[in-house]
Design a protein around this motif. Structure first.
Motif, mmCIF file in Angstrom:
data_model
loop_
_atom_site.group_PDB
_atom_site.id
_atom_site.type_symbol
_atom_site.label_atom_id
_atom_site.label_comp_id
_atom_site.label_asym_id
_atom_site.label_seq_id
_atom_site.Cartn_x
_atom_site.Cartn_y
_atom_site.Cartn_z
ATOM 1 N N VAL A 1 0.730 -1.119 0.148
ATOM 2 C CA VAL A 1 0.364 -0.308 -0.275
ATOM 3 C C VAL A 1 0.758 1.228 -0.063
ATOM 4 N N SER A 2 2.046 0.824 0.994
ATOM 5 C CA SER A 2 2.896 2.978 1.074
ATOM 6 C C SER A 2 2.906 2.943 -0.584
ATOM 7 N N ALA A 3 3.454 1.476 -1.208
ATOM 8 C CA ALA A 3 4.161 1.846 -2.616
ATOM 9 C C ALA A 3 2.941 2.040 -3.653
ATOM 10 N N LEU B 1 6.105 -9.738 -7.698
ATOM 11 C CA LEU B 1 5.527 -10.564 -6.412
ATOM 12 C C LEU B 1 6.034 -9.819 -5.118
ATOM 13 N N HIS B 2 5.625 -9.056 -4.339
ATOM 14 C CA HIS B 2 6.177 -8.731 -3.537
ATOM 15 C C HIS B 2 7.196 -8.855 -2.167
ATOM 16 N N ILE B 3 7.583 -9.974 -2.308
ATOM 17 C CA ILE B 3 7.993 -10.788 -1.702
ATOM 18 C C ILE B 3 8.935 -11.705 -1.716
ATOM 19 N N SER C 1 0.066 1.434 15.506
ATOM 20 C CA SER C 1 0.352 1.793 14.773
ATOM 21 C C SER C 1 0.200 3.315 14.611
ATOM 22 N N LEU C 2 2.376 3.817 14.605
ATOM 23 C CA LEU C 2 1.419 5.210 14.855
ATOM 24 C C LEU C 2 1.243 6.058 13.755
ATOM 25 N N ASP C 3 0.601 7.325 13.913
ATOM 26 C CA ASP C 3 0.393 7.769 12.496
ATOM 27 C C ASP C 3 1.280 8.027 11.999
ATOM 28 N N LYS D 1 14.207 -12.489 6.316
ATOM 29 C CA LYS D 1 14.477 -12.611 4.971
ATOM 30 C C LYS D 1 12.790 -11.516 4.759
ATOM 31 N N ASP D 2 13.087 -10.948 3.640
ATOM 32 C CA ASP D 2 12.132 -10.115 3.426
ATOM 33 C C ASP D 2 12.678 -9.706 2.092
ATOM 34 N N GLY D 3 11.286 -9.243 1.498
ATOM 35 C CA GLY D 3 10.773 -9.328 -0.442
ATOM 36 C C GLY D 3 11.837 -8.002 -0.541
ATOM 37 N N MET D 4 11.798 -6.615 0.245
ATOM 38 C CA MET D 4 12.931 -5.191 0.279
ATOM 39 C C MET D 4 12.717 -5.158 1.351
ATOM 40 N N ASN D 5 11.583 -4.513 2.109
ATOM 41 C CA ASN D 5 11.823 -3.712 3.270
ATOM 42 C C ASN D 5 11.548 -1.599 3.346
ATOM 43 N N LEU D 6 10.689 -1.689 3.239
ATOM 44 C CA LEU D 6 10.751 0.140 3.253
ATOM 45 C C LEU D 6 10.938 0.772 4.077
ATOM 46 N N VAL D 7 10.713 -0.032 5.120
ATOM 47 C CA VAL D 7 11.056 0.449 6.186
ATOM 48 C C VAL D 7 13.067 1.289 6.516
ATOM 49 N N LYS E 1 14.156 2.420 3.318
ATOM 50 C CA LYS E 1 14.505 3.174 2.814
ATOM 51 C C LYS E 1 13.780 4.242 3.547
ATOM 52 N N GLU E 2 12.400 4.282 4.120
ATOM 53 C CA GLU E 2 11.676 5.545 4.723
ATOM 54 C C GLU E 2 12.681 6.020 5.469
ATOM 55 N N TYR E 3 13.519 5.466 6.004
ATOM 56 C CA TYR E 3 14.480 5.739 7.521
ATOM 57 C C TYR E 3 15.381 6.679 6.959
#
Ligand code: GDG
Length: 489
Positions: A33-35, A167-169, A357-359, A379-385, A387-389
């Motif tokens: 969803v974030s993407a 495939l996201h994962i 969940s934080l806002d 294991k993670d497909g990408m991990n957006l956290v 990148k967001e950091y």
């Protein structure tokens, strides 16, 4: 520009019944969803998916939730049994653990596969109802790997230009994939798409290896960018397209007054301490217990960290109806209690734990306010956290400790401190290294990562995927044109 139709299991929000005719709308939390959300908001198009509630979908709350979305929403309804057997069952108790190399967590209940196909048929119906010949149909993620086959069986695919899938994962290696009872049927289903995208080169390699071993009639033509698989008189392209984030929106958000103020407040709560952030959905693939054990080991082995670091661990509730997720939460709760019980003093609590969940502003304030991000999925497909950091580190400072098994490691390895998430001693040492790292090195590393995250952002990701699809569509249009000319003769 062709119309974009995104198809994913979930819509970007969840409808929840709170009583007769009373509904709440909550934004969905998760990488997909974030993407996708910012992309559809910018380009327009249609999003087909399930609003997360079993049974009939109430028209009025749905209309209210989507009125200002900027794109059209087409809901798919699931019954309670379908939710349990397709979503909680095959998707999240077979594919999810298996594709994250955690085969011991799988529940290979044979009824789940039937439900999976049946629900994928339902999504295919929804596509057939709203798609037009020139639409770009982009199916997402592991819940919907059977959709192209369903469309072809319905005979609808001939009227559509191309069917594409991302495939996201991760995609597992052959030795693990071959444990799946439906290994060949699933692979065959995937080969009904025309373009298949994965997050990393490793996933592409694993997929191609499975095709070679399990689909003996398929021919793989290695190419530098997109691999080609010839199968049943069709050509399927396979490539890696690392997903990105909306960099500007995170960076601008992090600069805002509200976020600046909240991040200052956060820092002021822990004077004299470096802040370490972990933020994940509740999921056993994210390595949260291993991370907590590593933090405990670091405090045991490196007394200089005591009273000088705080781990802020945010766990966002997710898939709470699956029993394994309950047990998993209990493990996290016990570990947090153990660490805080053993090490806290009257002025210092080592782990700050939030099970919610934080806002968005709060999440950004945590990214901006924490000195170290501790992102250690098994294991993670990408991990957006991860990148967001980086995007929120507007002062170019900060250290990212990153699992070598996250897809993001392929792009961020020049700047991140890479770790094996199973090795708690190495993780503990990485905390010490990050804690002691000199500012010049922190800045040099963060600048490298920010450059990649800024350039290879979510719009770049969409463009590269759409371009790969468009090249293919143009080619097949030429082929179709050629064929119809021959028929006319
Ligand atoms: C799947 C794949 C792949 C986190 N805490 C809060 C919050 N979040 C948001 C983050 C981020 C998203 O959740 C998590 O995304 P990830 O990529 O880390 O993980 P998954 O949800 O498992 O996503 C993954 C991704 O798809 C995309 O392809 O990277 O590998 O597993 O965007 O910002 N959001 C809010 N409050 C929080 O406390 N609002």
């Amino acid at each position: 520009m062709n119309r974009l139709i995104v198809v994913s299991n979930r819509l970007p929000f969840a409808l929840d019944s709170t009583g007769e005719d009373l509904w709440t709308v909550t934004p969905a939390v998760g990488g997909l969803v974030s993407a996708i959300e910012p992309v559809l908001r910018e380009r327009g198009g249609t999003w087909i998916g399930w609003p997360g509630t079993a049974g009939e979908i109430p028209a009025e709350p749905l209309a209210k939730a989507t009125r200002h979305a900027g794109y059209k929403v087409v809901p798919v309804a699931l019954s309670e049994t379908e939710r349990d057997e397709f979503y909680y069952g095959y998707s999240n108790q077979v594919i999810w653990p298996l594709f994250h190399d955690l085969q011991n967590f799988c529940n290979f209940d044979p009824t789940y596969w039937q439900a999976y196909k049946q629900v994928n048929d339902r999504y295919a119906d929804a596509i057939a109802r709203c798609a037009q010949p020139d639409d770009f149909i982009w199916v997402h993620d592991y819940h919907l790997m059977y959709v192209a086959q369903a469309l072809r069986e319905q005979g609808v695919s001939r009227k559509l230009s191309e069917l594409t899938f991302f495939l996201h994962i991760p995609f597992p290696p052959y030795d693990i994939f071959s444990k799946l009872p439906q290994q060949q049927r699933l692979l065959r289903a995937l080969l009904h798409f025309d373009l298949i995208g994965f997050q990393t080169r490793r996933d592409v390699r694993n997929f191609i290896q499975c095709v070679r071993r399990l689909m003996l009639e398929a021919k793989v033509v290695p190419r530098r960018n997109l691999q080609l698989v010839r199968f049943e008189k069709r050509e399927i392209r396979v490539g890696h397209f690392p997903i990105g984030i909306d960099f500007d929106s995170f960076e601008n958000g992090a600069r805002s007054d509200t976020v600046a103020q909240r991040s200052q407040q956060l820092r002021a709560t822990f004077p004299g301490c470096q802040l370490i952030l972990g933020s994940d959905r509740l999921d056993y693939s994210k390595g949260i217990p291993e991370r907590l054990r590593a933090f405990r080991t670091a405090l045991e082995r490196h007394p200089e960290l005591r009273g000088r670091v705080v781990l802020i661990q945010v766990v966002v509730p997710s898939r709470v109806l699956i029993p394994r997720y309950h047990e998993f939460k209990d493990r996290i709760d016990r570990l947090v209690g153990d660490i805080n019980g053993r090490f806290s003093t009257s002025t210092w609590l080592p782990v700050q734990y939030h099970f919610r969940s934080l806002d968005r502003d709060d999440l950004l304030a945590h990214y901006r306010g924490c000195d170290i991000a501790f992102v250690t999925p098994l294991k993670d497909g990408m991990n957006l956290v991860a990148k967001e950091y980086c995007a929120c580190r507007i002062d170019n400072d900060g250290v990212l400790i990153l699992s070598q098994f996250a897809g993001a490691a392929e792009q961020l390895k020049p700047g991140a401190v890479l770790v094996n998430p199973y090795d708690v001693e190495q993780l503990g040492d990485a905390i010490l290294m990050a804690f002691r790292m000199r500012q010049a090195e922190r800045i040099a590393r963060m600048k490298r990562m920010r450059r990649v995250v800024r350039e290879e952002n979510v719009f770049w990701w969409v463009d590269s995927f759409l371009k790969a699809g468009a090249t293919m569509a143009a080619k097949s249009a030429r082929v179709l044109g050629h064929r119809s000319a021959r028929i006319a003769r």
